[in-house]
Enzyme design. Structure first.
Site, PDB file in Angstrom:
ATOM      1  CG  HIS B  54      33.101 -37.423  24.873  1.00 26.85           C
ATOM      2  ND1 HIS B  54      31.829 -36.923  24.721  1.00 26.85           N
ATOM      3  CD2 HIS B  54      33.070 -38.139  26.023  1.00 26.85           C
ATOM      4  CE1 HIS B  54      31.071 -37.307  25.735  1.00 26.85           C
ATOM      5  NE2 HIS B  54      31.799 -38.040  26.549  1.00 26.85           N
ATOM      6  CD  GLU B  56      32.544 -36.694  19.477  1.00 26.04           C
ATOM      7  OE1 GLU B  56      33.162 -37.363  20.341  1.00 26.04           O
ATOM      8  OE2 GLU B  56      31.308 -36.643  19.428  1.00 26.04           O
ATOM      9  CB  CYS B  84      27.613 -35.035  24.043  1.00 29.70           C
ATOM     10  SG  CYS B  84      29.249 -34.433  24.531  1.00 29.70           S
ATOM     11  CB  CYS B  87      31.615 -33.295  21.249  1.00 30.51           C
ATOM     12  SG  CYS B  87      32.500 -34.403  22.366  1.00 30.51           S
TER      13      CYS B  87
END
Lengths: 144, 144
Positions: B54, B56, B84, B87
């Site tokens: 992801h 992040e 999410c 993260c």
């Protein structure tokens, strides 16, 4: 020796011991598919200066690389300590089939945060719990 | 142009657009320290076959590498979509000072899971919310 949960948790403990030797919080894990270890890792957050370098995160990336796909279907993760929120979130995304946990982490682990892994994921707790718990406790005792 | 939240969220949106061009779920982010972008990333889960890739997660690793330490004190993350669970867990470990979020993610985001970031972390919601929401909505509409 039989390929059972204790066998693979011992392999995860060997990884935790490697972390300990690097003065890292001693957590280790292996990913197993069809009785074969396809990934192994230990915590490297201090060595890499990276909070995301938990054993599970590295093993998920490594197993997916081995498989050539991002989903860890038909895979089992053996991890010495209950995964944290970050790692539980990653395991959820991975749709891994089974997660076998050594020691609980009441404070940092995902279970007491009321989080769930993927509905497809079976969870087994308490394999070699004493050994897995002991290595972490001794690490923190030595730090005081 | 002033270095305000809208300015840096536009930079995060530019990252999201790069993800979109690779047919990835279009989420982007930047990490800012003293009005300087020290890391930027966009979602690469498909490209890398890695659920942990992801935006992040990559940005946290990259910013820590830039800083030379694992804690993101005095840093702000601008991210186009609410993080999410994975993260949010990583951001918690990073002790980042501030997280600025474009669009909410009611289903997958951490807020509705009753998770919290680090007590030191300030959270700001709704910066360029429409643009940040629109790019994701259009992506999923095109997939149906």
């Amino acid at each position: 020796m039989a390929f059972n949960d204790e066998y693979f948790m011992k392999m995860a403990l060997a990884e935790a011991t490697q972390a300990l030797e690097k003065d890292e919080v001693p957590v280790g894990c292996v990913v197993v598919s069809q009785n074969r270890i396809i990934a192994k890792a230990h915590n490297l957050t201090e060595t890499l200066n990276d909070v995301t370098a938990h054993a599970e995160m590295q093993a998920i990336t490594s197993a997916a690389d081995f498989i050539g796909g991002k989903y860890l279907h038909n895979c089992t993760l053996y991890v010495t300590l209950e995964p944290c929120v970050m790692c539980a979130g990653a395991l959820n995304w991975s749709q891994i089939s089974k997660v076998v946990i050594g020691a609980r982490d009441e404070q940092r682990g995902f279970i007491n945060k009321n989080l769930y892994l993927h509905p497809k994921t079976e969870i087994v707790l308490g394999i070699l719990e004493n050994e897995c718990s002991q290595i972490v406790k001794e690490f923190f005792r030595s730090k005081r």
